[in-house]
Design an enzyme around this catalytic site. Structure first.
Site, short mmCIF file in Angstrom:
data_model
loop_
_atom_site.label_atom_id
_atom_site.label_comp_id
_atom_site.label_asym_id
_atom_site.label_seq_id
_atom_site.Cartn_x
_atom_site.Cartn_y
_atom_site.Cartn_z
N ASP A 322 -11.38 -29.28 -1.59
CA ASP A 322 -10.71 -27.99 -1.46
C ASP A 322 -10.98 -27.47 -0.04
O ASP A 322 -11.62 -28.12 0.78
CB ASP A 322 -11.20 -27.02 -2.53
CG ASP A 322 -10.18 -25.96 -2.88
OD1 ASP A 322 -9.30 -25.66 -2.04
OD2 ASP A 322 -10.25 -25.40 -3.99
N GLU A 526 -8.26 -15.92 -6.40
CA GLU A 526 -9.60 -16.43 -6.13
C GLU A 526 -10.61 -15.28 -6.12
O GLU A 526 -10.62 -14.43 -6.99
CB GLU A 526 -9.59 -17.26 -4.85
CG GLU A 526 -8.68 -18.48 -4.97
CD GLU A 526 -8.81 -19.44 -3.80
OE1 GLU A 526 -9.84 -19.44 -3.11
OE2 GLU A 526 -7.86 -20.22 -3.60
#
Length: 756
Positions: A322, A526
């Protein structure tokens, strides 16, 4: 055999060697005449990969393992956006030839249209192919997690938590295929979806990106998404990505990217199975968890990336980190002294590609330094580059790197709106319906629509829409709000009043037949979506309380990415959980409110009664405290949901055969409306060597039933679904099916199977 003198033997060997050289030369001439094997479309992929790999320099191989953000090639090359800049493209794609490019949330062309996206991606590909020695195309990645959500005008589907509420693999697969076709039409060939994490802590900001709290439900829907993405048959082939492997959703304090501490048993039996289902569905790539588990960052875990993923599960595809997670091994986690050492830890653990969005040169220099120090072998690099090249050949990028940009607008704008409406409608979960306030009856002549979210399309579609944190200010997403949906669906003669202020809402409600109050939470993503107190805001609670005081019926519609503790807003006559339903959400809500659709959604998660009850999930293990809040005591339990008809579970049988148990359930629609019934099958253990939850989902299906119809459905329970890790606290054993009695339950019916 006659004796041969040394001189004769030498002469013959020389002759044979000369002949071999001649044959090799002829083969070389033939290869030059026909072109390199890797450029031959009809050659086997493995031969093409080997041929290309042997031609590559170490620097070219290292570049293939890097993914850089497109923003490094636009404008001033420092995240300014705008048009592509040839000088910066030279650095990223030629000088340090990155193998992949990503458009992160909000990183699009200067003009956000499908056609402009296609032209931008084509330009990146063209530069990479024409300005590198071996003409290798790039993989182009994007987070298209609920439709082609970065593109203005693309159809936005419900977020995964809403699709989880459908309990419908067919709808999930269709939505994923639609997304892949839109992605492909803009030239993109790599989609970072689906999310196979579990939603077990309502505080976590990525809760809504999951399919739910249950491993089987999540894994089944994630597998359906993989099949939809990779079988979409669009303008290009698109690779799916199972993320975030593994156990990403267990932050110890509820905040995104905070390390997790979990037992080996919990990791193996609960957290990893959903990823495995999705991988085994054929996913070509896996994205690694940004967090750490039990003191080890996942990006540096050989146990996860090699022992489990490759050795145990047999995964052959590409693993990608990521956002900047390899660098984080040095800067945040501090398990590496410098960047080359951090790179070595990740690559040796099993990582193939680093999402190093900022610095192509630093990645290239860093991995080269790691090789020079003896920290990483070129053989290990060859393994990763082989996988990356195999993916590129399998996707057909060498033959079809570009798309027709003139066709992109027609392929993307407003595509599959009917499917999006169906998905959003199936996701609606009716949780309260006192006095049958719904569906709205013919006696209702005045409806007041209130609440800050009633006419707010941007928060309705949620985060990861146009921008990373949600729709940017000043951008209008085309779609149907709840207010607009109600106005369109209301029958002739019914007045719909939009109360724009709370005071107006309370005043209008006093002489209304029904008030629909739309509540929710602001769009975010997020860490920005983390919520230490996942509850309805105080002002919204006060509004609903005031509307209830009017004495007239009130229906609450919740637009949110997680269950919210409702406080003073609890107890309205109707409660409809609509999640983040996308651009067709207003139509879906109205279809349910007015009865055009019979609600069939069921909660894929548990709804807490109070703040502080998180993390909450139905598979809570038994304890010795008899208090209600020390056991599973949800306001609305996993699987809850009402309908406008009634159902009965009439019978259940279970038969064991090699490798599986077949459960047959007879269900009936005992009401006067057609409807879709979710049929879950749970298992429980009267006695278990290690603690077992009171029930565990082991199979499910949806069945359409006409009013008065009965049907028997057959469900397979795979043997490994029943497996648990035996042994002591260390959980060091291998998961297995314990002998003993297994009780299978559907509704109030149950059947026992004995495993010997």
């Amino acid at each position: 055999m006659p004796l041969i003198s040394p001189r004769t033997r030498l002469r013959r060997l020389t002759t044979l060697a000369t002949a071999a050289v001649c044959v090799a030369a002829i083969g070389s001439v033939q290869a030059r005449a026909d072109g390199p094997v890797y450029k031959k479309a009809n050659a086997p992929v493995e031969l093409r990969v080997k041929d290309l790999l042997r031609r590559m320099t170490l620097q070219e191989k290292i570049g293939q393992m890097d993914q850089v953000a497109v923003a490094r090639m636009q404008g001033d090359c420092e995240w300014s956006g705008g048009a592509l800049n040839d000088a910066c493209m030279k650095t990223v794609l030629a000088d340090y030839p990155a193998g992949s490019v990503i458009s992160g949330g909000g990183m699009g062309p200067a003009k956000n249209t499908p056609g402009d996206w296609a032209r931008m991606v084509n330009s990146v590909q063209k530069y990479a192919i024409e300005n590198t020695r071996l003409h290798i195309p790039v993989l182009y990645g994007v987070d298209a997690v609920h439709g082609h959500n970065n593109v203005l005008g693309a159809t936005v589907f419900p977020h995964q938590i809403g699709l989880g509420a459908t309990w419908d693999p067919a709808t999930v697969r269709a939505a994923a295929a639609s997304t892949a076709r839109s992605v492909a039409a803009t030239g993109i060939d790599w989609n970072f979806a689906p999310v196979a994490d579990l939603a077990r802590d309502q505080r976590w900001g990525r809760y809504y990106e999951t399919y739910g709290e249950d491993p089987l439900l999540t894994g089944t829907l994630a597998a359906a998404s993989v099949k939809g993405i990779e079988g979409a048959d669009g303008a290009k082939n698109v690779a799916a990505t199972v993320k975030h492997f593994g156990g990403y959703s267990e932050p110890s304090n509820g905040h995104d990217r905070v390390p997790a501490d979990v037992s080996t048993r919990y990791l193996q039996d609960t957290l990893l199975p959903s990823y495995r289902q999705a991988v085994e569905a054929g996913a070509q790539t896996v994205m690694v968890n940004s967090g750490a588990i039990n003191g080890v960052p996942a990006t540096a875990s050989k146990y996860l990336l090699t022992k489990v993923l490759r050795d145990k599960w047999g995964f052959k595809g590409v693993t990608v980190s990521d956002w900047q997670d390899v660098r984080a091994l040095q800067t945040n986690y501090r398990i590496a002294a410098d960047y080359p050492e951090a790179i070595a830890l990740a690559v040796n653990a099993g990582l193939d590609m680093a999402m190093e969005p900022y610095y192509a040169k630093q990645w290239s220099d860093g991995l080269k330094t790691a090789v020079d120090r003896g920290l990483v072998s070129e053989r290990r690099i060859n393994e990763s580059v082989t996988r990356i090249l195999r993916l590129k050949f399998s996707l057909g990028l060498f033959e079809h790197p570009y798309v027709d940009a003139s066709k992109a607008d027609a392929a993307v704008l407003g595509a599959d709106q009917g499917l999006a409406r169906q998905a959003a409608t199936e996701s609606q979960v009716l949780l309260r319906n006192e006095d049958s306030v719904l569906p709205v009856g013919t006696s209702v002549k005045k409806i007041v629509v209130a609440g800050a979210y009633a006419d707010d399309i941007n928060d309705q579609v949620g985060g990861w829409t146009i921008g990373w944190q949600g729709v940017p200010d000043g951008v209008d997403v085309p779609g149907t709000t709840v207010l607009k949906g109600i106005q369109e669906a209301a029958p002739p003669g019914t007045e719909v009043v939009h109360a724009k202020t709370d005071a107006d809402a309370v005043a209008e409600a006093k002489n209304a037949d029904l008030t629909v109050v739309v509540v929710g939470e602001k769009a975010a993503a997020e860490g920005g979506a983390d919520s230490p107190r996942p509850e309805l805001s105080a002002d919204q609670q006060a509004l609903v309380k005031s509307l209830k005081a009017s004495g007239k019926p009130v229906v609450t519609v919740v637009l949110a990415g997680r269950p919210l503790v409702l406080g003073d807003a609890a107890g309205t006559q109707g409660l409809l959980m609509s999640w983040l339903p996308g651009t067709e959400g207003g139509h879906a809500v109205a279809d349910v409110l007015f009865g055009a659709a019979n609600p069939s959604g069921r909660l894929p998660v548990s709804w807490p009664k109070d703040v502080g009850n998180e993390p909450m999930y139905y598979q809570q293990l038994p304890g010795t405290n008899g208090g209600a809040e020390s056991s599973y005591d949800a306001l609305y339990p996993f699987g809850a949901g009402l309908s406008y008809t009634t159902y009965a579970f009439d019978a259940i049988t279970a038969d064991k055969s090699a490798g599986q148990t077949t459960v047959k359930v007879t269900v009936s629609n005992t009401g006067d409306r057609d409807g879709d019934l979710v049929v879950p099958v749970y298992v429980s253990r009267p006695v278990s060597e290690v603690l077992a939850p009171d029930r565990k989902l082991v199979a499910f299906t949806r069945v359409a039933l006409k009013a008065g119809e009965s049907r028997t459905v057959s469900l397979r329970v795979a043997r490994r679904t029943l497996a648990v890790t035996p042994g002591d606290i260390d959980g060091s054993g291998t998961a297995k099916v314990e002998p003993g009695v297994y009780t299978f339950t559907a509704g109030a019916r149950s059947a026992d199977v004995t495993v010997r």
